[in-house]
Design a protein around this motif. Structure first.
Motif, short mmCIF file in Angstrom:
data_model
loop_
_atom_site.label_atom_id
_atom_site.label_comp_id
_atom_site.label_asym_id
_atom_site.label_seq_id
_atom_site.Cartn_x
_atom_site.Cartn_y
_atom_site.Cartn_z
N THR A 28 53.62 30.33 108.68
CA THR A 28 54.36 29.68 107.89
C THR A 28 55.05 30.79 106.91
N TRP A 29 54.75 32.14 106.99
CA TRP A 29 55.28 33.09 106.28
C TRP A 29 55.06 34.59 107.22
N PRO A 30 56.02 34.55 108.24
CA PRO A 30 55.86 35.59 109.33
C PRO A 30 56.73 36.72 109.05
N PHE A 115 51.32 36.92 120.49
CA PHE A 115 51.27 35.49 120.85
C PHE A 115 50.05 35.02 121.72
N ALA A 116 49.66 35.93 122.61
CA ALA A 116 48.50 35.84 123.62
C ALA A 116 47.27 35.29 122.61
N LEU A 118 47.54 34.45 119.52
CA LEU A 118 47.63 33.22 118.74
C LEU A 118 47.58 32.13 119.37
N ASN A 119 47.73 32.08 120.49
CA ASN A 119 48.05 30.96 121.36
C ASN A 119 46.66 30.57 122.12
N SER A 120 45.67 31.34 122.01
CA SER A 120 44.52 31.50 122.76
C SER A 120 43.84 30.03 122.26
N ALA A 121 43.48 29.40 123.35
CA ALA A 121 42.35 28.04 123.28
C ALA A 121 41.23 28.31 122.43
N GLU A 122 40.81 29.57 122.03
CA GLU A 122 39.59 29.59 121.28
C GLU A 122 40.10 30.09 119.92
N SER A 123 41.40 29.90 119.52
CA SER A 123 41.98 30.32 118.16
C SER A 123 41.32 29.14 117.17
N ALA A 124 41.32 29.65 115.86
CA ALA A 124 40.98 28.67 114.85
C ALA A 124 41.68 27.59 114.69
N TYR A 125 40.85 26.44 114.14
CA TYR A 125 41.10 25.43 114.08
C TYR A 125 40.98 24.33 115.43
N PRO A 168 48.19 37.36 114.30
CA PRO A 168 47.51 38.70 114.81
C PRO A 168 48.63 39.52 115.35
N LEU A 169 48.48 40.64 114.98
CA LEU A 169 49.59 41.67 115.18
C LEU A 169 49.22 42.74 116.00
N ILE A 170 50.18 43.40 116.92
CA ILE A 170 50.08 44.59 117.90
C ILE A 170 50.73 45.76 117.17
#
Length: 227
Positions: A28-30, A115-116, A118-125, A168-170
């Motif tokens: 929400t604040w990229p 994005f990989a 961020l979009n991982s199924a193991e991500s938070a929430y 997450p950043l690269i």
């Protein structure tokens, strides 16, 4: 080196040093900075312009405040920008931070959203990859431009900046010399070097620490004379 790189030197004297607030970027604040900060942008056709700026991590583009709304400059029109004491150079349509420079080349840093991860199924929430993908896109898509909906209001964005998921950043460093962007590794330098034997000899005589910007700067200076 061209006008785009020369402008970087001029920018350094435009503003007094202004401390920037640290902030973890979220969906929400990229943004790189926690606040939109006083700066100066150099535009291809309109000269310099002062304002409050930030770098959006979705595409490394310049955003600015206009009458309490967040808008964006197209990557094609921005040559470079100074935000506080930091300088960003347009490199292939992305604004990358200058972390070291000489009169021949720049060492620039790119912060790219992973994005990989961020979009991982193991991500938070416990969200699905589809849901997190939508979260990331909706936070950055449409910020700026001609859309004047309430979602672009600066204060609303600022109020909600901690509500999103951490981005997450690269982080990658590049040599930027004579319009060429070269990843800071021995392999990438050897691949692009016009005279590989000369480059090999230079690296043998001048050991390079590839993760240290100032060490890599010597490689850029050497390549300057080869292109």
């Amino acid at each position: 080196m061209g006008i785009k790189t020369i402008i970087v030197s001029a920018l350094a004297t435009v503003l007094a040093v202004i401390p920037l607030s640290a902030q973890t970027p979220t969906t929400t604040w990229p943004y790189i900075y926690g606040e939109f900060t006083d700066g100066v942008v150099y535009l291809a056709k309109k000269g310099q312009k002062e304002g409050k700026f930030n770098i959006c991590l979705d595409g490394c583009v310049l955003h600015f405040i206009d009458k309490d709304l967040v808008k964006s400059h197209s990557s094609a029109e921005v040559l470079s920008v100074q935000i506080g004491k930091d300088i960003y150079q347009n490199v292939g349509g992305k604004l990358l931070k200058v972390i070291d420079k000489s009169d021949k080349c720049l060492i620039v840093q790119e912060n790219e959203i992973d994005f990989a991860t961020l979009n991982s199924a193991e991500s938070a929430y416990g969200s699905s990859s589809t849901t997190l993908g939508n979260m990331s896109l909706s936070s950055a898509e449409g910020i700026g431009g001609s859309n004047t909906s309430a979602s672009l209001n600066h204060m609303e964005l600022k109020h909600n900046r901690d509500a999103g998921k951490e981005l997450p950043l690269i982080v990658r460093n590049y040599i930027f010399v004579k319009g060429r962007k070269i990843f800071c590794t021995k392999k990438d330098v050897m691949d692009i070097a016009p005279d590989k034997n000369l480059m090999k000899q230079f690296l043998k005589e001048n050991p390079v620490k590839w993760k240290e910007a100032h060490s890599v700067l010597a490689v850029g200076d050497f390549l300057y004379g080869q292109f």
